[in-house]
Design an enzyme around this catalytic site. Structure first.
Site, short mmCIF file in Angstrom:
data_model
loop_
_atom_site.label_atom_id
_atom_site.label_comp_id
_atom_site.label_asym_id
_atom_site.label_seq_id
_atom_site.Cartn_x
_atom_site.Cartn_y
_atom_site.Cartn_z
N ARG A 1 -9.68 -15.47 -3.58
CA ARG A 1 -8.37 -15.51 -4.22
C ARG A 1 -7.51 -16.45 -3.39
O ARG A 1 -7.43 -16.27 -2.17
CB ARG A 1 -7.74 -14.11 -4.27
CG ARG A 1 -6.57 -13.99 -5.26
CD ARG A 1 -5.79 -12.70 -5.06
NE ARG A 1 -5.07 -12.75 -3.80
CZ ARG A 1 -5.02 -11.77 -2.91
NH1 ARG A 1 -5.65 -10.65 -3.11
NH2 ARG A 1 -4.35 -11.92 -1.77
N ASN B 1 -8.30 -15.88 0.51
CA ASN B 1 -8.93 -14.60 0.83
C ASN B 1 -10.34 -14.59 0.26
O ASN B 1 -10.51 -14.58 -0.96
CB ASN B 1 -8.13 -13.45 0.21
CG ASN B 1 -6.71 -13.40 0.78
OD1 ASN B 1 -6.51 -12.89 1.88
ND2 ASN B 1 -5.75 -13.95 0.06
N TYR C 1 0.78 -1.25 0.00
CA TYR C 1 0.00 0.00 0.00
C TYR C 1 0.80 1.29 0.00
O TYR C 1 0.26 2.34 -0.30
CB TYR C 1 -0.93 0.04 1.22
CG TYR C 1 -1.82 -1.16 1.29
CD1 TYR C 1 -2.70 -1.45 0.24
CD2 TYR C 1 -1.77 -2.04 2.36
CE1 TYR C 1 -3.51 -2.57 0.29
CE2 TYR C 1 -2.57 -3.16 2.41
CZ TYR C 1 -3.44 -3.41 1.38
OH TYR C 1 -4.24 -4.52 1.42
N1 LIG Z 1 6.03 -19.24 4.58
C1 LIG Z 1 6.33 -18.16 3.84
N2 LIG Z 1 7.39 -18.19 2.99
C2 LIG Z 1 7.69 -17.10 2.24
N3 LIG Z 1 7.02 -15.94 2.27
C3 LIG Z 1 5.96 -15.85 3.10
C4 LIG Z 1 5.55 -16.95 3.91
N4 LIG Z 1 4.47 -16.57 4.61
C5 LIG Z 1 4.21 -15.31 4.26
N5 LIG Z 1 5.11 -14.87 3.36
C6 LIG Z 1 5.18 -13.48 2.81
O1 LIG Z 1 4.45 -12.61 3.64
C7 LIG Z 1 3.32 -12.06 2.97
C8 LIG Z 1 2.14 -11.95 3.92
O2 LIG Z 1 1.83 -13.20 4.46
P1 LIG Z 1 0.39 -13.83 4.35
O3 LIG Z 1 0.43 -15.16 4.99
O4 LIG Z 1 -0.05 -13.79 2.94
O5 LIG Z 1 -0.49 -12.87 5.27
P2 LIG Z 1 -1.57 -11.73 4.93
O6 LIG Z 1 -2.88 -12.36 5.27
O7 LIG Z 1 -1.23 -10.62 5.86
O8 LIG Z 1 -1.46 -11.38 3.48
C9 LIG Z 1 3.10 -13.00 1.79
O9 LIG Z 1 2.45 -12.33 0.73
C10 LIG Z 1 4.53 -13.40 1.44
O10 LIG Z 1 5.21 -12.35 0.73
MG LIG Z 2 -1.46 -12.64 1.85
#
Ligand SMILES: Nc1ncnc2c1ncn2[C@@H]1O[C@H](COP(=O)(O)OP(=O)(O)O)[C@@H](O)[C@H]1O
Ligand SMILES: [Mg+2]
Length: 357
Positions: A285, A302, A246
């Site tokens: 998504r 999501n 953002y």
């Molecule tokens: N296990 C993981 N390995 C690599 N990157 C991760 C992992 N978990 C999260 N991320 C990174 O962190 C970001 C946010 O985590 P996410 O689980 O998607 O939470 P949110 O619900 O806040 O989007 C992801 O888009 C990715 O870039």
């Molecule tokens: Mg995410």
């Protein structure tokens, strides 16, 4: 043509994104020939009146500031407008988490998106993992701790993390927009990262980090689920954190992702299966992490993805041959179908009861 109530804003950290998403949704609905009545929820949860909501949607305003009124009576705004379908565009807590579907269920109003259970499971990163793993879908290994357990014995939890290889990702159970998420490359940073994530939730997950690609797939349907082309998020540095999402616009969103067709097909299949596993209906998504060529993991689902002009969900459908007006039109039609089916169940139960001696 239906009279659609677009609900937006809300109490979560994604309040501002919601306003931008709602502008796009309202525009698409009008293009498809629907009548739109906007319902704005202020940052304190109060529902503002239709005029104020329309001013936000049509104008440049970035937030609906706290209204300082009690929440419950303001919901009369929704009932008074006489909408036929609700399109909830409230990301995160007090919206996407099942609370808005719950409100619509209680008011007997058709609504876009999954029901209470699917919404609540999908927003919960721990329950999602458990449900997907039980359905045989690939998810990343993790450890979880509650605030109470961590406060009592932080060392015991940090010891449990030793079995997970670095890097690690620490995240709040019900997060969104990467709020509270930290990547750690050094175990010495784990305690601090867990405490940080605990500021945003009562339960925190620590999972093995994947150094690879981040892919997303849009799903749509009711009963029969369709999966879109696959998109890719390419953060410039680090991971797809709040700033990249953002503040600095640094991440590139690529659609379609450059992938071998077999990998894309597998991913689409997993996306539809993950959606079905949580009991999804309408839209979601589904986000993935790809390690190497074949290590594909479902990261999260999501149920109310971003709908802004640059968001991945509408963009993936657009390149899959379903432009925004037709997409939102399909979603409204699904909402009406589902409501009809729910009604039928209600009638069936009541008629069974009336036949009892
Ligand atoms: N296990 C993981 N390995 C690599 N990157 C991760 C992992 N978990 C999260 N991320 C990174 O962190 C970001 C946010 O985590 P996410 O689980 O998607 O939470 P949110 O619900 O806040 O989007 C992801 O888009 C990715 O870039
Ligand atoms: Mg995410």
């Amino acid at each position: 043509m239906a009279h659609v109530g677009v609900v937006f804003g809300g109490r979560s950290v994604e309040h501002q994104v919601s306003i931008r998403s709602a502008r796009a949704v309202a525009h698409g609905l009008r293009q498809a020939g629907h009548r739109v009545t906007p319902f704005g929820i202020a940052q304190d949860g109060c529902w503002v009146d239709a005029g104020a909501a329309a001013a936000v949607l049509e104008g440049e305003q970035r937030t609906i500031p706290p209204a300082g009124k009690p929440i419950a009576p303001t919901v009369a705004v929704l009932l008074g407008a006489g909408v036929e379908v609700v399109f909830p565009v409230v990301h995160g807590s007090w919206g996407e988490d099942g609370s808005l579907p719950g409100l619509c269920e209680m008011l007997d109003l058709p609504y876009v998106g999954p029901g209470v259970t699917a919404s609540a499971v999908a927003i919960d990163k721990l329950f999602t993992k458990r449900v997907l793993a039980a359905a045989g879908l690939p998810v990343l290994d993790c450890e979880a701790t509650s605030r109470a357990d961590f406060e009592r014995r932080p060392g015991a939890f940090l010891e449990r993390l030793e079995r997970l290889p670095l890097p690690l990702f620490v995240k709040p159970r019900n997060g969104g927009s990467s709020v509270g998420v930290r990547r750690i490359d050094d175990r010495a940073a784990a305690e601090d990262a867990v405490r940080f994530a605990l500021r945003f939730d009562d339960l925190v997950l620590v999972e093995r980090g994947v150094s690879g690609r981040e892919l997303e797939c849009a799903v749509l349907g009711y009963g029969e689920i369709e999966a879109s082309a696959v998109g890719e998020i390419v953060p410039r540095a680090g991971f797809y954190d709040y700033a990249a999402k953002y503040l600095d616009d640094s991440a590139r969103l690529v659609a379609p992702a450059d992938l071998p067709p077999a990998t894309a097909d597998r991913l689409r299949h997993f996306a539809a299966a993950a959606f079905a596993a949580v009991g999804g209906a309408g839209l979601a998504r589904v986000d993935f992490l790809l390690e190497g060529d074949a290590g594909l993991y479902v990261n999260e689902i999501n149920t109310l993805p971003g709908f802004t002009a640059i968001s991945m969900y509408p963009r993936l459908w657009e390149i899959s041959g379903l432009p925004l007006p037709r997409l939102v039109d399909r979603l409204v039609a699904i909402a009406l179908d589902r409501h009809r089916d729910r009604r039928r169940l209600d009638v069936a139960i009541k008629s069974w009861l009336s036949e009892l001696p």
